[in-house]
Design a protein around this motif. Structure first.
Motif, short mmCIF file in Angstrom:
data_model
loop_
_atom_site.label_atom_id
_atom_site.label_comp_id
_atom_site.label_asym_id
_atom_site.label_seq_id
_atom_site.Cartn_x
_atom_site.Cartn_y
_atom_site.Cartn_z
N VAL A 130 -11.93 -15.21 41.31
CA VAL A 130 -10.60 -15.56 40.80
C VAL A 130 -9.88 -14.31 40.30
N TYR A 131 -8.56 -14.40 40.31
CA TYR A 131 -7.75 -13.46 39.54
C TYR A 131 -7.89 -13.90 38.09
N LEU A 132 -8.23 -12.97 37.22
CA LEU A 132 -8.57 -13.34 35.84
C LEU A 132 -7.71 -12.58 34.85
N CYS A 133 -6.93 -13.35 34.08
CA CYS A 133 -6.33 -12.81 32.86
C CYS A 133 -7.36 -13.02 31.76
N CYS A 134 -7.97 -11.94 31.30
CA CYS A 134 -9.15 -12.04 30.45
C CYS A 134 -8.87 -12.61 29.08
N GLY A 135 -7.61 -12.85 28.75
CA GLY A 135 -7.23 -13.22 27.40
C GLY A 135 -6.71 -11.99 26.71
N SER A 136 -7.20 -11.70 25.53
CA SER A 136 -6.90 -10.41 24.91
C SER A 136 -7.97 -10.10 23.88
N THR A 137 -8.06 -8.81 23.56
CA THR A 137 -9.06 -8.36 22.60
C THR A 137 -8.56 -7.10 21.91
N PRO A 138 -8.95 -6.85 20.64
CA PRO A 138 -8.66 -5.55 20.04
C PRO A 138 -9.46 -4.48 20.77
N MET A 139 -8.76 -3.46 21.25
CA MET A 139 -9.43 -2.43 22.03
C MET A 139 -8.77 -1.08 21.76
N PRO A 140 -9.57 -0.02 21.68
CA PRO A 140 -8.98 1.32 21.57
C PRO A 140 -8.24 1.69 22.85
N ARG A 141 -7.47 2.75 22.78
CA ARG A 141 -6.92 3.37 23.98
C ARG A 141 -7.88 4.49 24.40
N TYR A 142 -8.03 4.65 25.71
CA TYR A 142 -8.96 5.64 26.25
C TYR A 142 -8.24 6.57 27.22
N ARG A 143 -8.88 7.70 27.49
CA ARG A 143 -8.50 8.56 28.61
C ARG A 143 -9.75 9.23 29.13
N LEU A 144 -9.70 9.68 30.35
CA LEU A 144 -10.86 10.34 30.95
C LEU A 144 -10.90 11.80 30.56
N LYS A 145 -12.08 12.27 30.18
CA LYS A 145 -12.31 13.68 29.90
C LYS A 145 -13.60 14.07 30.60
N ASN A 146 -13.49 14.96 31.56
CA ASN A 146 -14.64 15.34 32.40
C ASN A 146 -15.26 14.10 33.06
N GLY A 147 -14.38 13.17 33.46
CA GLY A 147 -14.83 11.99 34.17
C GLY A 147 -15.38 10.88 33.30
N GLN A 148 -15.38 11.07 31.97
CA GLN A 148 -15.93 10.08 31.05
C GLN A 148 -14.82 9.53 30.15
N PRO A 149 -14.81 8.21 29.87
CA PRO A 149 -13.80 7.65 28.97
C PRO A 149 -14.01 8.12 27.54
N ARG A 376 -1.02 3.76 37.70
CA ARG A 376 -1.96 3.53 36.60
C ARG A 376 -1.75 4.54 35.48
N THR A 377 -1.94 4.05 34.27
CA THR A 377 -1.87 4.92 33.11
C THR A 377 -3.22 5.62 32.92
N PRO A 378 -3.26 6.68 32.12
CA PRO A 378 -4.56 7.29 31.80
C PRO A 378 -5.54 6.29 31.20
N HIS A 379 -5.04 5.39 30.38
CA HIS A 379 -5.90 4.37 29.77
C HIS A 379 -6.50 3.47 30.86
N GLU A 380 -5.70 3.07 31.82
CA GLU A 380 -6.21 2.20 32.89
C GLU A 380 -7.23 2.92 33.76
N HIS A 381 -7.02 4.18 34.03
CA HIS A 381 -8.03 4.94 34.78
C HIS A 381 -9.36 4.95 34.00
N ALA A 382 -9.27 5.08 32.68
CA ALA A 382 -10.49 5.11 31.87
C ALA A 382 -11.17 3.74 31.86
#
Length: 424
Positions: A130-149, A376-382
């Motif tokens: 299915v296409y899933l809207c997961c709901g929502s959750t408190p989550m930090p913002r991330y970015r990739l650094k050396n390939g790691q979130p 995609r944003t940096p957060h979405e890539h992470a």
């Protein structure tokens, strides 16, 4: 109809939650799977299915590994006890990132809980196709650094994640307008940026997300309309009796019945909007420690799409509701308000926590999308990098003897303080 017409089924799940659903990774997975199992009989066999889950369904993961704390009865006491027992993890975050204790507590557990949440949703999207809207959750913002979130210091937003049937990331939306319970006096979240809201073209509509209060706000709906949104997703967790009165920003003195206020969100967006044709608004119900959640889930459209007149309790029937969960009973306003109080946490009434669960569905049609997918944003890539990892990390457990000692000490301290207050 041209072959490019998008035909799909929208499914909204109204689950009942409890604190016990979040005390372990296995309990959380079972609770989330239970919602997809509820939805499965409503899936279309010959068109894509879009399943929409509820707001803040990842917030109680702060309880993971802390079933011992549920006896403290209130969310505030449990949060304080968890902060004390997790002080070695939370205190450095509090001091280094200059955040409140409740935000530090959530950020300190985010490495494990974010992966648990995302991997659980990814696996369900894949398994159920299915296409899933997961709901929502408190989550930090991330970015990739050396390939790691890498987590952005101090930030914790209310986020909705959209996943494709293969478990891949479609996009992420932050909640912009926070309720008082989400602000500094409550769970202390960071508001999202209106300028970052985007629309995601998919085979199940050009999806725009307005989490709960955002769906009431003209600036959010206007931005999604300008972006070409055709299907509005409104994950919701209404932390009050559904038949009580409410007053929220920007005018907390404007007191109305909750159902009357709710007509200003998805129903108004679809019956008076420009590009928005449909909206899916699932609402979680149930008592979470001392917190109560209730509502009526709905799928709405244009008046001509749903000419049958019906509406929320305490409101007059009207067209525009493609599907609507009935409330737990019918009656006069006074009777309905009384039942709302009886359902609430710690009411000690036989009706306590006997909320209605439900699954709604509607078959929807839209023309082919002409929208390009947003970059995609940096957060979405992470987040995609997190989704690509195979396993959820195990939850760190504090020795049971220490938890017991701390809990006993906390309860004793709370009783002592309460006794002192009574003596004043």
């Amino acid at each position: 109809m041209p072959s490019s017409t998008r035909r799909f089924r929208a499914v909204a799940v109204q689950p009942r939650w409890s604190a016990e659903d979040f005390v372990s990774a296995d309990a959380f997975r079972a609770w989330m799977r239970g919602q997809l199992d509820m939805a499965r009989p409503h899936f279309s066999p010959d068109r894509p299915n879009l399943v929409v889950l509820t707001e803040l369904n990842g917030l109680p993961l702060v309880l993971c590994g802390a079933g011992w704390a549920l006896g403290l009865k209130t969310f505030e006491r449990v949060a304080l006890a968890l902060f004390l027992t997790r002080l070695p993890q939370a205190l450095p975050v509090l001091l280094r990132e200059k955040v409140s204790p409740i935000r530090a507590l959530q950020l300190a557990g985010s490495e494990v809980n974010v992966r648990l949440y995302l991997h659980t949703c990814r696996d369900l999207a894949r398994e159920y196709g299915v296409y899933l809207c997961c709901g929502s959750t408190p989550m930090p913002r991330y970015r990739l650094k050396n390939g790691q979130p890498v987590r952005e210091a101090g930030t914790l937003t209310n986020q909705t994640v959209l996943l494709a049937p293969d478990g891949g990331l479609i996009g992420v939306t932050d909640k912009v307008h926070l309720t008082p319970d989400e602000e500094a006096g409550g769970v202390d979240l960071t508001p999202g940026e209106l300028s970052e809201m985007r629309v995601f073209p998919t085979p199940v509509g050009d999806l725009g997300v307005a989490i709960s209060l955002d769906a009431f706000r003209e600036d959010v709906i206007g931005r999604l309309e300008a972006g070409g949104c055709t299907v509005l997703l409104q994950p919701d967790a209404n932390g009050a009796a559904w038949t009580s009165k409410e007053g929220l920003p920007p005018d907390p003195t404007d007191i109305r019945d909750q159902p009357v206020a709710w007509l200003e969100s998805s129903w108004t967006a679809t019956t008076t909007g420009k590009s928005i044709r449909y909206a899916v608004n699932p609402m979680v119900v149930g008592n979470l420690l001392d917190l109560s959640f209730d509502g009526q889930s709905a799928i709405t459209g244009r008046a001509e799409d749903a000419p049958e007149e019906r509406s929320y309790v305490m409101t007059d029937p009207r067209p525009g509701f493609l599907a609507l969960t009935p409330w737990v009973t019918e009656g006069t306003r006074e009777e309905l308000r009384a039942v709302g109080r009886q359902l609430a946490a710690h009411s000690s009434h036989p009706r306590e926590n006997i909320y209605r669960t439900d699954v709604l569905h509607a078959d929807l049609e839209l023309p082919a999308s002409t929208l390009p997918a947003p970059p995609r944003t940096p957060h979405e890539h992470a987040l995609q990098a997190i989704l690509n990892t195979p396993e959820v990390a195990s939850v760190h457990r504090i020795p049971s003897w220490l938890l017991t000692a701390l809990a006993v000490g906390f309860v004793g301290m709370a009783a002592f303080v309460k006794g002192r207050e009574r003596g004043r």
